[in-house]
Design a protein around this motif. Structure first.
Motif, short mmCIF file in Angstrom:
data_model
loop_
_atom_site.label_atom_id
_atom_site.label_comp_id
_atom_site.label_asym_id
_atom_site.label_seq_id
_atom_site.Cartn_x
_atom_site.Cartn_y
_atom_site.Cartn_z
N MET A 121 0.65 -1.24 -0.05
CA MET A 121 0.11 0.10 -0.14
C MET A 121 0.78 1.32 -0.08
SD MET A 121 -3.01 0.91 -0.24
CE MET A 121 -4.61 0.76 0.61
N TYR A 122 0.75 2.06 -0.82
CA TYR A 122 1.23 3.38 -1.08
C TYR A 122 0.82 4.54 -0.19
CZ TYR A 122 2.71 1.05 -4.90
OH TYR A 122 3.50 -0.09 -5.83
N SER A 123 1.51 5.28 0.61
CA SER A 123 0.92 6.40 1.47
C SER A 123 0.57 7.64 0.62
CB SER A 123 2.23 6.88 2.42
OG SER A 123 3.18 7.75 1.67
N ASN A 124 -0.25 8.38 1.26
CA ASN A 124 -0.50 9.74 0.41
C ASN A 124 0.49 10.56 -0.12
OD1 ASN A 124 -2.69 11.64 -0.28
ND2 ASN A 124 -2.22 12.75 1.34
N GLU A 125 1.64 10.77 0.72
CA GLU A 125 2.80 11.31 0.26
C GLU A 125 3.32 10.77 -0.92
OE1 GLU A 125 2.34 10.36 3.70
OE2 GLU A 125 1.34 12.33 4.24
N LEU A 176 2.19 9.00 -3.23
CA LEU A 176 1.35 9.16 -4.39
C LEU A 176 1.48 10.76 -4.77
CD1 LEU A 176 -1.45 6.58 -3.49
CD2 LEU A 176 0.46 6.50 -5.29
N GLU A 177 1.23 11.48 -3.85
CA GLU A 177 1.70 12.93 -4.18
C GLU A 177 3.00 13.20 -4.81
OE1 GLU A 177 0.93 15.48 -0.77
OE2 GLU A 177 -1.21 15.00 -0.68
N LYS A 178 3.86 12.61 -4.52
CA LYS A 178 5.06 12.66 -5.16
C LYS A 178 5.23 12.17 -6.64
CE LYS A 178 7.88 12.74 -0.74
NZ LYS A 178 9.02 12.12 0.15
N LEU A 179 4.66 11.12 -6.59
CA LEU A 179 4.49 10.46 -7.93
C LEU A 179 3.70 11.43 -8.68
CD1 LEU A 179 4.95 7.73 -9.56
CD2 LEU A 179 2.54 7.35 -8.90
N TRP A 180 2.69 11.85 -8.40
CA TRP A 180 1.83 12.91 -9.44
C TRP A 180 2.93 14.11 -9.42
CZ3 TRP A 180 -1.46 13.26 -12.86
CH2 TRP A 180 -2.09 14.35 -12.99
N PHE A 181 3.51 14.76 -8.75
CA PHE A 181 4.43 15.81 -8.87
C PHE A 181 5.65 15.35 -9.82
CE2 PHE A 181 8.18 18.10 -7.92
CZ PHE A 181 7.46 19.53 -8.11
N LEU A 182 6.03 14.32 -9.76
CA LEU A 182 6.97 13.98 -10.62
C LEU A 182 6.56 13.56 -12.10
CD1 LEU A 182 9.19 11.12 -8.92
CD2 LEU A 182 10.05 13.40 -9.83
N TYR A 183 5.35 13.09 -12.25
CA TYR A 183 4.75 12.82 -13.39
C TYR A 183 4.51 14.32 -14.02
CZ TYR A 183 1.35 12.15 -17.09
OH TYR A 183 0.76 11.98 -18.39
N LYS A 184 4.12 15.18 -13.45
CA LYS A 184 3.74 16.50 -14.04
C LYS A 184 5.21 17.15 -14.60
CE LYS A 184 -0.30 18.17 -13.81
NZ LYS A 184 -1.11 18.35 -14.91
N ARG A 232 -3.53 1.21 -10.95
CA ARG A 232 -4.71 1.18 -10.23
C ARG A 232 -4.71 1.63 -8.71
NH1 ARG A 232 -7.78 -4.71 -9.96
NH2 ARG A 232 -9.31 -3.67 -11.34
N ALA A 233 -3.75 1.68 -7.93
CA ALA A 233 -3.63 2.17 -6.73
C ALA A 233 -3.61 3.92 -6.96
CB ALA A 233 -2.45 1.80 -5.96
N PHE A 234 -2.79 4.20 -7.76
CA PHE A 234 -2.53 5.60 -8.19
C PHE A 234 -4.05 6.33 -8.77
CE2 PHE A 234 -2.55 9.02 -11.55
CZ PHE A 234 -1.77 10.05 -10.57
N TYR A 235 -4.66 5.52 -9.35
CA TYR A 235 -6.00 6.09 -10.00
C TYR A 235 -7.25 6.37 -8.68
CZ TYR A 235 -10.39 6.56 -12.49
OH TYR A 235 -11.54 7.21 -12.98
N LYS A 236 -7.03 4.94 -7.88
CA LYS A 236 -7.96 5.21 -6.58
C LYS A 236 -7.63 6.48 -5.94
CE LYS A 236 -9.46 2.74 -2.60
NZ LYS A 236 -9.91 3.81 -2.14
N TRP A 237 -6.23 6.55 -5.68
CA TRP A 237 -5.86 7.81 -4.95
C TRP A 237 -6.42 9.06 -5.54
CZ3 TRP A 237 -2.56 11.51 -6.59
CH2 TRP A 237 -1.90 12.48 -5.77
N PHE A 238 -5.99 9.35 -6.75
CA PHE A 238 -6.34 10.51 -7.71
C PHE A 238 -7.85 10.65 -7.71
CE2 PHE A 238 -6.87 12.67 -11.38
CZ PHE A 238 -5.99 14.15 -11.45
N ARG A 239 -8.64 9.73 -7.84
CA ARG A 239 -10.03 9.67 -7.86
C ARG A 239 -10.70 10.33 -6.51
NH1 ARG A 239 -12.26 4.70 -8.61
NH2 ARG A 239 -12.11 4.82 -6.25
N ASP A 240 -10.22 9.65 -5.47
CA ASP A 240 -10.50 10.09 -4.15
C ASP A 240 -10.03 11.33 -3.88
OD1 ASP A 240 -11.88 7.74 -3.83
OD2 ASP A 240 -10.02 6.73 -2.66
N ARG A 241 -8.90 11.81 -4.10
CA ARG A 241 -8.33 13.18 -4.01
C ARG A 241 -9.25 14.30 -4.35
NH1 ARG A 241 -4.71 15.62 -7.43
NH2 ARG A 241 -3.72 17.44 -6.40
N LYS A 242 -9.80 14.10 -5.64
CA LYS A 242 -10.72 14.91 -6.26
C LYS A 242 -11.87 15.27 -5.47
CE LYS A 242 -10.09 15.42 -10.88
NZ LYS A 242 -10.23 15.14 -12.43
N LYS A 243 -12.33 14.37 -4.94
CA LYS A 243 -13.41 14.38 -3.97
C LYS A 243 -13.47 15.30 -2.83
CE LYS A 243 -15.41 9.99 -5.46
NZ LYS A 243 -15.70 8.79 -5.20
#
Length: 84
Positions: free
Chosen positions: A1-5, A7-15, A37-48
């Motif tokens: 399981m990945y932590s919120n931090e 996945l945030e770093k992953l999103w930042f690196l991707y951008k 799948r884990a990233f997408y779930k985090w991203f979807r939940d983050r938008k809510k």
């Protein structure tokens, strides 16, 4: 399981890196060894998440005037675009 931090770093690196290389987020996740799948779930939940914001130093009349000025500016721009 990945932590919120993580996945945030992953999103930042991707951008920062992935988009400049025209990689899809799925490919970037695979390169980084993260389940898309884990990233997408985090991203979807983050938008809510809704974060309340309180603007300091502006009273209600100033807010209304600023909103009206913005709306008038937008309507002027749209009318200019439609006549051109």
């Amino acid at each position: 399981m990945y932590s919120n931090e993580e996945l945030e770093k992953l999103w930042f690196l991707y951008k920062l890196e992935g988009q400049s290389q025209n990689l899809s987020i799925e490919s970037f996740c695979k390169q980084q060894g993260v389940s898309y799948r884990a990233f997408y779930k985090w991203f979807r939940d983050r938008k809510k998440t809704v974060v309340p914001v309180n603007v300091m130093g502006m009273n209600e009349d100033e807010k209304r005037e600023e909103t009206l000025d913005t709306l008038e500016g937008l309507s002027e721009k749209s009318s200019q675009v439609s006549t051109v």
